[in-house]
Design an enzyme around this catalytic site. Structure first.
Site, mmCIF file in Angstrom:
data_model
loop_
_atom_site.group_PDB
_atom_site.id
_atom_site.type_symbol
_atom_site.label_atom_id
_atom_site.label_comp_id
_atom_site.label_asym_id
_atom_site.label_seq_id
_atom_site.Cartn_x
_atom_site.Cartn_y
_atom_site.Cartn_z
ATOM 1 N N LYS A 282 0.847 -1.184 0.000
ATOM 2 C CA LYS A 282 0.000 0.000 0.000
ATOM 3 C C LYS A 282 0.888 1.242 0.000
ATOM 4 O O LYS A 282 1.818 1.360 0.799
ATOM 5 C CB LYS A 282 -0.913 -0.009 1.223
ATOM 6 C CG LYS A 282 -2.024 1.033 1.195
ATOM 7 C CD LYS A 282 -3.022 0.808 2.323
ATOM 8 C CE LYS A 282 -4.163 1.817 2.250
ATOM 9 N NZ LYS A 282 -5.178 1.600 3.310
ATOM 10 N N GLU A 369 -19.286 -5.257 10.696
ATOM 11 C CA GLU A 369 -20.238 -4.439 11.454
ATOM 12 C C GLU A 369 -21.281 -5.285 12.181
ATOM 13 O O GLU A 369 -21.650 -4.983 13.319
ATOM 14 C CB GLU A 369 -20.935 -3.449 10.508
ATOM 15 C CG GLU A 369 -20.012 -2.398 9.901
ATOM 16 C CD GLU A 369 -19.329 -2.842 8.621
ATOM 17 O OE1 GLU A 369 -18.571 -2.038 8.057
ATOM 18 O OE2 GLU A 369 -19.568 -3.998 8.193
ATOM 19 N N ARG A 397 -25.323 -1.416 7.802
ATOM 20 C CA ARG A 397 -25.028 -2.808 7.449
ATOM 21 C C ARG A 397 -25.339 -3.768 8.610
ATOM 22 O O ARG A 397 -25.381 -4.968 8.422
ATOM 23 C CB ARG A 397 -23.563 -2.948 7.042
ATOM 24 C CG ARG A 397 -23.135 -1.991 5.944
ATOM 25 C CD ARG A 397 -21.699 -2.199 5.522
ATOM 26 N NE ARG A 397 -21.584 -3.310 4.572
ATOM 27 C CZ ARG A 397 -20.450 -3.689 4.007
ATOM 28 N NH1 ARG A 397 -19.328 -3.053 4.310
ATOM 29 N NH2 ARG A 397 -20.422 -4.684 3.158
#
Length: 956
Positions: A282, A369, A397
């Site tokens: 990344k 979640e 969610r």
């Protein structure tokens, strides 16, 4: 120099380059990406790490037939550049600009919108199955899923399903493993992937793949002797993917583009669902992002040369996230039961400091979640006090877990909902506008909306100390700058607070604002001199405050930065209904649409929540009424509803009404235009505007009076006479307004209003201008003026200036008046009384007058036609006109046809004056009156050969 990148406008252009040129192109893409994103802000580190992988995918596969889905979509910037959107990067994440995520409506190459994580495998599998069923078994469906997104339960569910397909679909799942989502990846799955890429295993795999795969056209011959159908380069057979019966290849170096292309080409020759494990870094290619990928995940504008200069916290002006961060540490210091949970948003939710200080009472559960909420519920059952720190758009969610696992069991789980309301640049997928609506419907749930920093701290404490589910919903960014209490104070549950009180005597408005909108509504409240109330609680709503506000105000206005449908405003409407309080209530919130990306001010304006729009909408709500009965406002007292109705008292209100009509695409109709009115439809789908502009300004020196168009004509005549000024007395007792008198150019007893008009002030809706016309401009004629011709028929009279002569002379030109004053003195008052008496004798009696009016115009015929009629009917009533024409008395014609006093149902002619049509007791419809008038018209034409025209304006 972007020598290669400038040549790429589509994947087809990419394929024209040699493999050896691609590393140079990758470097150019990174340079462009850093330079561009530094000017606009955006998601940088993830896209930097996926450049070679994206190049390899578009080089080997054929988008858009082969569908590539990036999960999460913030790693897709290189994909956007390669698919024709490089020039749009200057608008990245800006209002009406390039989206920061893949978006189906933006490009055919964006196969699926992926701004929330863990969805790509499900979507790609669905596409693969659909294409196979349609007979297209050659198209590939590629899910590029980050290792962080792979921790989402939905991704695991999709892997489980994908493993059931063995043939006939082309599904490739690429795990882009950069050991990071937004925060560093966590959990057992991350550790499992780490084992696969650690030390000797990864380096051996890299060398093996280069040595073994490049020379071979197909992988199947190489792997057919391996165990099972799963092929692992160096990984153990017990990989997660093997457990799902998915062919696993890898890990491979995600920055070795030549090797990636070789691997992808060989994989392309295979069938069935498979997983390719690609290892990337990344932030690759930009040293500051490589060193701190979390900091460079989502960036604002920065200097590429020096990188991001981290801002020191401003304790005087903290963000709401910083308010929460401080509070959660303070509360944990005094209560050992507090346990903080976040689904992969440690930095964003403000839990970095908490993790350092209370690591044993903190858990990042990864992008999970649903698990976060039920995990919290489990903690609560055993005496802990869990705090779930979660973004608004991510909390949706976990709706079922909030409802089923927390609320039904009434467990003391506290939700710190960050990014409530508009968040701006991330677009429709991240706007936190649905939370109030979906939480409000859940029993046992308390919902608080802080309006400033101290209110937020107090509400967090209040929610935490409750023994039931509670949510504190706060916005992104900074508050208005209110100092915070040092102590952990609470607020009274379900109690609003009054910010300011209106001092108006009429048109009083109360603005009931929620959360962020309290500070945003202060300017509007000041401009309108409105009451402003900080409602604080969406649930329980403060019924006592509403009960006090309703009878004291002409309009209640709720304002929230969540969806209006089912939101906080709906709670106020429900309360008003339950308590039987009849007061108009304007609900303002996010419209029934997905909110795109853009600056907060732009998005507020789009949803008419900026100060200017709110003030305008409130003024409209005070002015514009719906489904108003028009019976009192039309000549025949026909009962009909106007879709919209406005009674305007000045030019500003008129402008407000006309602007409303334009925005709502509804045609306006001006009442008081000078003609009788007949309504033929039970619902008039127009904005009916009643001109009620008043005013009576006298200039004695010039002997003029400026009269508002909405003033009653007869009362104006009376007021002028009371000043001792003569002239209008012959025009007494004519119904209608001053504006209507001018439009119609009324005349009676030898006088016309045109004789007294000095000027007319009009409003032109076409130009928005106010103009003044002198007498000559008005083109007055018999019952005629410029206002009855185009374009004047669109003009609206605002006021009329009447001019009177210094020396008054009696107008006795009308024979009836001349006879009456043969033997007595003619004064203005005496003529006025005579005219009133004469007109009273001719008018219908008071019981009939409210629903009666002249219906037919006096027909005009040529001299020849008149002579023929006169020979047959010597007593015919007529009035000579210029040019040899004759005007016939319509009333006499109707009477001779035998229809004086006739009646059909509630429709009829008046017994004393056949010209007048009567709606007896107001019971006839407009259609019934038209039918009766048609009968009269036919009878007169049959007897006299003369056609009668309707006098009223027909409104349908």
């Amino acid at each position: 120099m972007m020598r290669l990148l400038k040549r790429i406008h589509s994947p087809a252009d990419l394929k024209k380059l040699s493999v050896a040129m691609l590393p140079t192109l990758a470097s150019e893409i990174r340079d462009f990406m850093v330079e561009s994103v530094s000017k606009t802000g955006g998601h940088l580190a993830s896209s930097l790490g996926a450049v070679e992988l994206t190049l390899a995918l578009h080089y080997v596969f054929n988008s858009p037939r082969d569908k590539i889905i990036f999960d999460v979509g913030h790693q897709a910037y290189a994909h956007k550049m390669l698919t024709g959107r490089q020039d749009q990067f200057k608008t990245l994440r800006q209002y009406k600009g390039l989206s920061g995520f893949p978006k189906r409506g933006e490009s055919e190459h964006d196969a699926f919108g992926t701004a929330h994580s863990s969805t790509s495998i499900s979507a790609a599998l669905g596409m693969a199955v659909a294409d196979a069923m349609r007979g297209d078994k050659e198209a590939w469906h590629i899910a590029v899923i980050g290792d962080g997104a792979l921790t989402g339960g939905m991704a695991v569910e999709a892997l489980n399903h994908a493993g059931t397909y063995k043939e006939d679909i082309k599904l490739l799942i690429i795990v882009n493993d950069n050991d990071c989502s937004i925060s560093p990846s966590v959990g057992a799955l991350n550790h499992h992937l780490a084992k696969l890429v650690s030390g000797h295993a990864f380096s051996s795999a890299r060398n093996f793949s280069k040595r073994a795969l490049k020379p071979l056209p197909r992988l199947w011959n190489l792997f057919k002797s391996m165990e099972q159908r799963t092929v692992n380069f160096v990984a153990p057979h017990s990989t997660l993917f093997s457990a799902f019966d998915l062919n696993y290849y890898g890990p491979v170096d995600g920055h070795d583009i030549a090797n990636l292309i070789t691997v992808l080409r060989n994989i392309k020759a295979l069938d069935g669902p498979m997983v390719l494990h690609v290892v990337t870094k990344k932030g690759k290619g930009y040293a500051p992002a490589e060193a701190n990928p979390t900091l460079y995940h989502g960036v604002g504008k920065f200097d590429p040369e020096n990188g991001i200069v981290e801002k020191k916290p401003d304790p005087e002006h903290p963000t709401y996230t910083e308010v929460f961060s401080r509070w959660v540490c303070d509360m944990a210091s005094v209560d050992q039961r507090l346990y903080a949970i976040t689904p992969a948003m440690r930095e964003g939710s403000g839990l970095v400091e908490f993790e350092k200080r209370f690591p044993e009472r903190y858990r990042d559960v990864a992008i999970a979640e649903q698990h976060a909420v039920t995990f919290a519920a489990g903690l609560a059952t055993s005496g802990m006090k869990p705090v779930v720190a979660i973004y608004s758009s991510f909390a949706q969610r976990a709706y079922d877990q909030i409802l089923h696992d927390v609320a039904i069991q009434n467990l003391p789980v506290m939700f710190a909902i960050d990014r409530g309301g508009l968040v701006g640049a991330d677009g429709e997928t991240h706007q936190g506008v649905f939370d109030i609506a979906y939480l409000r419907s859940i029993p046992n749930m308390t919902i608080m909306t802080p309006s400033d920093e101290n209110e937020c701290r107090r509400m967090l404490t209040t929610a935490y100390k409750m023994d039931t589910p509670a949510a504190v919903r706060y916005p992104r960014g900074k508050g208005p700058g209110v100092p915070q209490d040092e102590a952990l104070e609470t607020v009274p549950i379900g109690k609003a607070r009054l910010i300011c009180h209106s001092g108006r005597k009429d048109k009083r408005v109360a603005i009931l604002a929620f959360g962020l909108m309290v500070s945003r509504m202060r300017e509007a409240a000041e401009e309108l001199d409105a009451t402003l109330i900080d409602m604080r609680f969406v649930k329980p709503i403060d019924r006592e405050m509403i009960m006090r506000a309703a009878p004291e105000h002409d309009l209640l206005c709720t304002v929230e930065d969540g969806v209006a449908m089912g939101g906080a405003g709906s709670a106020v409407l429900e309360t008003l209904s339950e308590m039987g309080l009849e007061v108009p209530c304007l609900v303002m919130g996010i419209k029934d649409q997905f909110v795109p990306q853009g600056g907060i001010d732009d998005l507020m304006r789009d949803n008419e929540l900026d100060t200017e729009s709110v003030v305008r909408r409130i003024r409209e709500a005070l002015l514009i009424k719906t489904l108003v009965d028009l019976k009192p406002y039309n000549t025949m007292a026909v009962s009909a509803k106007a879709r919209y109705f406005a009674q305007v008292s000045d030019s500003q209100e008129l402008q407000t009404a006309l602007d409303f009509a334009a925005r709502h695409d509804v045609r306006p109709f001006i009442l008081g235009g000078g003609s009788n009115l007949l309504i033929t439809s039970p619902l008039v789908d127009r904005l009916v505007i009643r001109m009620a502009i008043e005013g009576f300004d006298v200039n004695e020196e010039e002997k003029t009076v400026r009269v508002g168009a909405g003033e009653c004509w007869h009362k104006t005549v009376r007021r002028v006479l009371s000043m001792g000024w003569g002239g209008l007395e012959n025009l007494a007792l004519i119904p209608g307004t001053v504006g209507g008198a001018v439009v119609q150019n009324i005349g009676a007893y030898g006088a016309e209003v045109a004789q007294f008009v000095k000027s007319v002030e009009i409003y032109d809706p076409q130009t928005g201008e106010v103009r003044h016309l002198n007498n000559a401009d008005c083109d007055f004629g018999y019952r005629h003026s410029i206002f009855k011709t185009e374009p004047g028929d669109q003009w609206i009279v605002l006021s009329v200036t009447l001019q009177f002569q210094a020396d008054w002379k009696a107008n006795l030109s009308y024979r009836e008046l001349a006879v009456a004053f043969e033997s007595k003195e003619a004064t203005p008052e005496a003529i006025y009384e005579a005219v009133v008496a004469a007109r009273t004798r001719k008018l219908p009696d008071p019981a009939v007058l409210p629903s009666a009016g002249s219906f037919f115009k006096n027909p005009i015929v040529t001299r020849e036609e008149f002579q023929a009629l006169l020979a047959k009917y010597p007593s015919i009533v007529h009035y000579p006109l210029a040019g040899g024409r004759e005007k016939l008395a319509a009333g006499w014609l109707i009477e001779q046809a035998g229809l004086k006093g006739a009646r059909e149902g509630a429709a009829g002619t008046y017994g004393k004056q056949a010209l007048v049509l009567v709606n007896h007791e107001g019971k006839a419809s407009g259609q019934e009156l038209i039918a009766f008038a048609s009968r009269i018209e036919q009878a007169v034409e049959a007897m006299f050969g003369v056609h009668l025209e309707y006098e009223p304006v027909v409104l349908s």
